[in-house]
Design a protein around this motif. Sequence first.
Motif, PDB file in Angstrom:
ATOM      1  N   ARG A 466      12.904  16.274 -26.458  1.00 42.21           N
ATOM      2  CA  ARG A 466      12.648  17.587 -27.388  1.00 42.21           C
ATOM      3  C   ARG A 466      12.911  18.419 -26.066  1.00 42.21           C
ATOM      4  N   THR A 467      12.993  19.793 -26.714  1.00 40.59           N
ATOM      5  CA  THR A 467      12.241  21.241 -25.942  1.00 40.59           C
ATOM      6  C   THR A 467      11.506  22.189 -26.380  1.00 40.59           C
ATOM      7  N   PHE A 468      10.725  21.389 -27.032  1.00 43.47           N
ATOM      8  CA  PHE A 468       9.044  22.028 -27.971  1.00 43.47           C
ATOM      9  C   PHE A 468       8.651  22.043 -27.775  1.00 43.47           C
ATOM     10  N   ASN A 632      17.270  14.884 -35.451  1.00 48.45           N
ATOM     11  CA  ASN A 632      17.121  14.442 -34.013  1.00 48.45           C
ATOM     12  C   ASN A 632      18.125  16.351 -33.502  1.00 48.45           C
ATOM     13  N   GLY A 633      18.657  16.042 -32.278  1.00 49.05           N
ATOM     14  CA  GLY A 633      19.623  17.060 -32.280  1.00 49.05           C
ATOM     15  C   GLY A 633      20.554  16.526 -32.185  1.00 49.05           C
ATOM     16  N   GLU A 661      21.129  25.655 -29.744  1.00 44.61           N
ATOM     17  CA  GLU A 661      19.711  24.728 -29.794  1.00 44.61           C
ATOM     18  C   GLU A 661      18.733  25.479 -30.587  1.00 44.61           C
ATOM     19  N   SER A 665      16.738  23.525 -32.773  1.00 52.33           N
ATOM     20  CA  SER A 665      15.255  22.900 -32.934  1.00 52.33           C
ATOM     21  C   SER A 665      14.796  23.459 -34.105  1.00 52.33           C
ATOM     22  N   THR A 666      15.260  24.303 -35.546  1.00 52.27           N
ATOM     23  CA  THR A 666      14.644  24.756 -36.280  1.00 52.27           C
ATOM     24  C   THR A 666      14.000  23.270 -36.971  1.00 52.27           C
ATOM     25  N   ILE A 668      15.281  20.415 -36.530  1.00 53.42           N
ATOM     26  CA  ILE A 668      14.057  18.992 -35.706  1.00 53.42           C
ATOM     27  C   ILE A 668      12.581  19.721 -36.845  1.00 53.42           C
ATOM     28  N   LYS A 669      12.977  20.918 -36.277  1.00 52.63           N
ATOM     29  CA  LYS A 669      10.940  20.896 -36.500  1.00 52.63           C
ATOM     30  C   LYS A 669      10.358  21.547 -37.977  1.00 52.63           C
TER      31      LYS A 669
END
Length: 888
Positions: A466-468, A632-633, A661, A665-666, A668-669
């Motif tokens: 995760r990057t957020f 996931n990503g 990315e 990420s959007t 995944i959120k």
Amino acid sequence: MTTRNLDALFHPSAIALVGASNKPGSIGAVIAENLFEAGFPGPILTVNAKERVLRSSLNHAHVNDLPIPVDLAVVTAEPDQVPQIIADLGAKGCRAAVVTASAFGEGAKLEGTEVLQRMLDAAKPHLLRILGPNCIGFISTGARINASVAHLMPAKGDVAFVTQSRTMANAVLDWASARGIGFSHVISLGDKGDIDFGDLLDYLALDNTTRAILLYVESITDARKFMSAGRIAARTKPVVVIKAGRSAAGAQAARSHTGALAGADLVYDAAFRRAGMLRVPELREVFEAITTLSSGIRLHGDRLAILTNGGGAGVLAVDALEVADGRLGTLDAATLSTLDAALPANWSRANPVNIHANAPPKRYAEALKALLADKGSDGVLVLNCPTAVTDAKGAADAVLEVLETRPRAPVLTCWLGESAAGEVRRKFAARRVPTYETPDEAVRAFGHLVAYQRNQTLLMETPPARTFEEPDRAEALRIVQGVLAAGRKALGEFEAKAVLAAYDIPVVETRIAATPEDAGRIAAEMGLPVVVKVLSHDITHKSDVGGVRLDLHTAAAVEAACRDIIASVAQKRPTARVDGFTVQQMVRRPNAQELIAGIANDPTFGPVVLFGQGGTAVEVIGDRAVALPPLNGVLAREMISRTRVAKLLAGYRDHPPADMEAVASTLIKIAELLADLPQIAELDINPLLADENGVIVLDARIVVNEASQDGTKRFAIRPYPPEHVKQIPLSDGAFVTLRPIRPEDEPGLVDVVRRSDPQDVRMRFLGSVKDFPHLMAARLSQIDYDREMAFVAEETSGDICGVVRIIADPDNDEAEYAIMVRSDMKGKGLGYRLMTEILDHARSRGLKRVFGDVMRENGPMLHMAEDLGFKVAPSSEDPSVMRVVIAL
């Protein structure tokens, strides 16, 4: 229940036919004939109060008169008689029954539904499993059982066919018989009163007589069980699905674009893909796919090289590849040089490799060797067109000779024609080399391999970390609960954006104005130009009623636009109440693509995430992909790649690539939001602008309901369980974080093995492990939280220092454990604490036993097991191993 007592169905010691008959053409007579003629080696007993003898065997008037116990019964009685028969069979020790009768509550027939429930209630005390009702029965060729009303006994084979349709079962049997295709089992589920797809996938995954599984699906009842069992089965053998109802509308009247776009068939597609299965659209393709996948060929990409002795056949193959799931491979310089030396000077010098109509067998062999060595292709299709000057059989022998040293080389063959070609195709089939009658069939089969391998890869792909940051869940929940408390179902645009902002999804600054004058003042404060939109809980799509005004450069223009909006709404939706306006800055991002992202609820698989090209014409464009959460990503990027807009996001001409990315990420959120807020029924983000600078939400709509269950219980795939995260102390005073394993922990597991003493590794894996390959590490880190659990101990540095896991059986009765502590962390009490945590988890799940295999020389592990309450005994299978078992 899942696989419990299914052994009685597939491997009974004795069979009873209740409702056997001598009346020609009756169901009782047809099943009796099939049972006796199939050659079952055990006793077959018949029950019928009106018959004395059946097929020269003594008949019994009642189930209670049966002289010996039976494992399996076939019941052909009328529905109202079945519950008592099942009760009597259970009392006699019967463990499985096939019920063929229909009229058990189809449609809205309450009486039949009540009879069905009474049948299930009668079976439950005896754990008696029921196949059906409303089915043709089942066939097991290895056990020589034909407990069905099928019109023929199929040949013995290694494909298991599970069907929900009675008529499809007979049609496939007839179709396969004419083509010499055999089956290990043919199972008709009917109305799935008890045994369903999930149960049989669990059983067939471990059935050594089955090499591939074919499903004919009309509907799924228990989505989570189906997904868990399907993912396990698809990891061990090919699972091919044909799903009826592809054109069904699926989505009911929905308030959002996502609700309308996420049709049921699209969701089934997503489920099969996520489970690692291959879906095919037509019955003919089913057996092509089974044959291809069962050959053992596996691809590493989607590039195809074509070798042909006829230019026309090569062109047909290329044309077919344009619409198939693949692309044309390239020839590198080394391959061109090799082919130049082996082929005539006028060969095509390109892919397709045309070796000309007069090609002798040796030319086929040399060209095939060169193409298999080329890294520019992932598979080779060998075509042969019949000519008067060549030896088609010799060419086939040359191909087979090359494959002698490469038994699973990615080679498909197509010998066109009938007389000589038919014999060649049979020869290829006997050697398990995939072979087809036409170039388009062969290319379609290559597409099956590509799609299957892509789905399998997704099962084992390691996602990035995760990057957020963690979202502000409390703020999002406060907003949603406030809307529900006010008696509303739809959040306003301002509220919806606030929920998204709580999950760190970038939104354009938006403020609320009560009057046109307020809007003008706010616009001046915010900075012009701005966008003004109507604020109304009665309006779903604002642009439909003229409720949006763009690019307003003065406060006066803003006020005038608001008055125009009021007039437009009054004309087009006079009953709608205008609560005010939203004012937001005019976003100028000339390179941005308009996207849609959101949430819909499927009645079978629960919540799903949708993504595609957005804008006002989103439903006309119809460019969308659906995925089952959690994401996931890797899964998010794969989802994006299935849309047409993905090519635009990749960049073109003077448009730079979008920040993929940020888009991933959007998604995944959104999936995380879905897990945290079960009240959310539908969500639209449209448009979501995406360019090289990231993403930003311009408009959003959320529909909510009172939650009937928590967010994760709705999911077809159980997501990561954060409730198990905790800090645990070690004997030296240090603390480590105990948490469930994540897919992105694969490198951490590899690091544990790398930093451990080889002797400790040998103890963990019951043998020497020279390396720890990706597939093994991925399988250990990507678990099904519904069936398995693994806890990792993580140091403050982020390094994993220990891991413990249990894998439960499908019946959730018992589980096997495994544990490993990094060598430098031994002696600190970590192993003991990991074991107590996993045993506590096993108790909370309702497991009855936990067991493990420990090497006899592993004294510390055996002593710890005894301290924890395990019973230790020698393994019955390996004298060097001890079996430890604890009753919970």
